[in-house]
Design a protein around this motif. Sequence first.
Motif, PDB file in Angstrom:
ATOM      1  N   PHE A 168       0.462  -1.354  -0.307  1.00  0.00           N
ATOM      2  CA  PHE A 168      -0.410   0.470   0.254  1.00  0.00           C
ATOM      3  C   PHE A 168       1.052   1.399  -0.125  1.00  0.00           C
ATOM      4  O   PHE A 168       0.817   2.592  -0.125  1.00  0.00           O
ATOM      5  CB  PHE A 168      -1.322  -0.312   1.159  1.00  0.00           C
ATOM      6  N   ASP A 169       2.517   1.304   0.591  1.00  0.00           N
ATOM      7  CA  ASP A 169       2.732   2.118   0.323  1.00  0.00           C
ATOM      8  C   ASP A 169       3.481   3.177  -0.827  1.00  0.00           C
ATOM      9  O   ASP A 169       3.226   3.541  -1.608  1.00  0.00           O
ATOM     10  CB  ASP A 169       3.521   2.213   1.424  1.00  0.00           C
ATOM     11  N   VAL A 170       3.798   1.387  -1.877  1.00  0.00           N
ATOM     12  CA  VAL A 170       4.052   1.306  -3.278  1.00  0.00           C
ATOM     13  C   VAL A 170       2.445   1.977  -4.194  1.00  0.00           C
ATOM     14  O   VAL A 170       2.750   2.976  -4.395  1.00  0.00           O
ATOM     15  CB  VAL A 170       3.898   0.532  -3.851  1.00  0.00           C
ATOM     16  N   VAL A 171       1.097   1.541  -3.583  1.00  0.00           N
ATOM     17  CA  VAL A 171       0.398   2.056  -3.942  1.00  0.00           C
ATOM     18  C   VAL A 171      -0.428   3.396  -4.211  1.00  0.00           C
ATOM     19  O   VAL A 171      -0.826   4.132  -4.778  1.00  0.00           O
ATOM     20  CB  VAL A 171      -1.377   0.957  -4.099  1.00  0.00           C
ATOM     21  N   SER A 203      -5.892   4.674   0.066  1.00  0.00           N
ATOM     22  CA  SER A 203      -5.438   3.880  -1.170  1.00  0.00           C
ATOM     23  C   SER A 203      -5.572   2.372  -1.024  1.00  0.00           C
ATOM     24  O   SER A 203      -5.674   1.370  -2.129  1.00  0.00           O
ATOM     25  CB  SER A 203      -4.144   4.646  -1.335  1.00  0.00           C
ATOM     26  N   ALA A 204      -6.038   1.811   0.057  1.00  0.00           N
ATOM     27  CA  ALA A 204      -5.818   0.065   0.492  1.00  0.00           C
ATOM     28  C   ALA A 204      -6.401   0.121   0.076  1.00  0.00           C
ATOM     29  O   ALA A 204      -7.000  -1.510  -0.361  1.00  0.00           O
ATOM     30  CB  ALA A 204      -5.457  -0.089   1.725  1.00  0.00           C
ATOM     31  N   LEU A 208      -7.884  -2.800  -2.767  1.00  0.00           N
ATOM     32  CA  LEU A 208      -8.897  -4.301  -2.900  1.00  0.00           C
ATOM     33  C   LEU A 208      -9.616  -4.598  -3.592  1.00  0.00           C
ATOM     34  O   LEU A 208     -10.714  -5.403  -3.955  1.00  0.00           O
ATOM     35  CB  LEU A 208      -9.186  -4.286  -0.849  1.00  0.00           C
ATOM     36  N   VAL A 209     -10.350  -3.354  -4.381  1.00  0.00           N
ATOM     37  CA  VAL A 209     -10.735  -3.782  -5.602  1.00  0.00           C
ATOM     38  C   VAL A 209     -12.019  -4.496  -5.036  1.00  0.00           C
ATOM     39  O   VAL A 209     -12.841  -4.200  -5.064  1.00  0.00           O
ATOM     40  CB  VAL A 209     -10.052  -4.174  -6.913  1.00  0.00           C
ATOM     41  N   ASN A 210     -12.312  -6.360  -5.978  1.00  0.00           N
ATOM     42  CA  ASN A 210     -13.262  -6.947  -5.886  1.00  0.00           C
ATOM     43  C   ASN A 210     -13.747  -7.071  -4.611  1.00  0.00           C
ATOM     44  O   ASN A 210     -14.646  -7.294  -4.208  1.00  0.00           O
ATOM     45  CB  ASN A 210     -13.074  -7.802  -6.603  1.00  0.00           C
TER      46      ASN A 210
END
Length: 389
Positions: A168-171, A203-204, A208-210
């Motif tokens: 989540f740092d990267v995202v 961002s997390a 987590l999308v779906n």
Amino acid sequence: MASAGPLSGVVVADFSRVLAGPYCTMLLADLGATVIKVESPGGDDTRGWIPPQRDGVSTYYLSVNRNKQSIVLDLKNQDDLNMAHQIIDRADVFVENFKPGGLQQFGLDAESVAERWPHLIHASITGFGTHGGASMPGYDLLAQAVSGMMHVTGSADGPPQRAGVAIFDVVAGLHAAVGILASLIDRGGTAKGQHVSLNLLSSALSSLVNQSEGAVAAGNSPVRMGNEHPSLFPYGPFRTRDRDIVICCGNDAQFRRLVECLRRSDLADDPRFTTMEQRNAQRADLRAALETALDAATAEEWFERLQRAGVPCSPILTVQEGVRFAEDLGLEPVVDAGAGVDTVPTVRNPIGMSRTPPRYDKAPPALGADAAEVEAWILRTPPRADRRA
């Protein structure tokens, strides 16, 4: 300090440290932005995150700091604070990931920045926002824990697990870069600035999308399934004669090609397995049938056969093997940043651009290595406000 690339001429004052901010600013630097990395006298925390290391330098630090200029400033020292303000005077973008309220004493909080530098794009990255979560430290693992990421990661009968990287740092760094680029486009030739705010938790949840959409739109509460996918089967590792191979069938046609290659074409016509929904409902029986067939050959042999048959599959590799695999595919994953004795091997920027490709001109800098160059640039470069006038 001039550079080439689609962001040539854009100056980024980078007051961030550790991962999310530095990853964002490295991407901008790769694309031609001039990034001035402002560090405290102790340096970016990641400089001391060892092991692993290369020639005594943390590879964690190396991974997100190429193409930058480093200068050391103690913001509690008035002369250094004045220097910091002079850098921002000449910048287009200001990136920081201080705790909420931490920059107010230096006149670098969002309100002060907007008043003094109305042209500036100010990107703030926090852990959990500036309200109820303002006091929570911005560690990726905390975001993985509270977002539900750990809850859905790991074996079904085991404890929650973190991802193998600070994902989540990267995202969040990617989201910050997108926000900055959008602000640069929105600004166009005007002096319009903007405050771009991000936090790890938001961002997390987006990432987590779906899983998160199922929670908010259907009231679904996803659980740990190990390497199983909640909606697809077969989709994951399967045993062969010697070790596992990953097989991904996202539709009925791929499933048919798989079972034909396994010489079990009858499975495609079995009423228990004809649709994805049915295959999901009958996972145990289907897995047993597939792994019995897969036991006839090794993972490497199946990878070659399934690839030829058009079945999505892959071996399970180490990170080093993954780099070599990318090399075998011609992706050239390793690039040398810098020149001469200062060259450092780094991982290629994933963005390919035909006319203005990413650059790798400068190795990650030693602490304060570019102070003289930055000071000379300040002397010969008028503030942005003066140039607009």
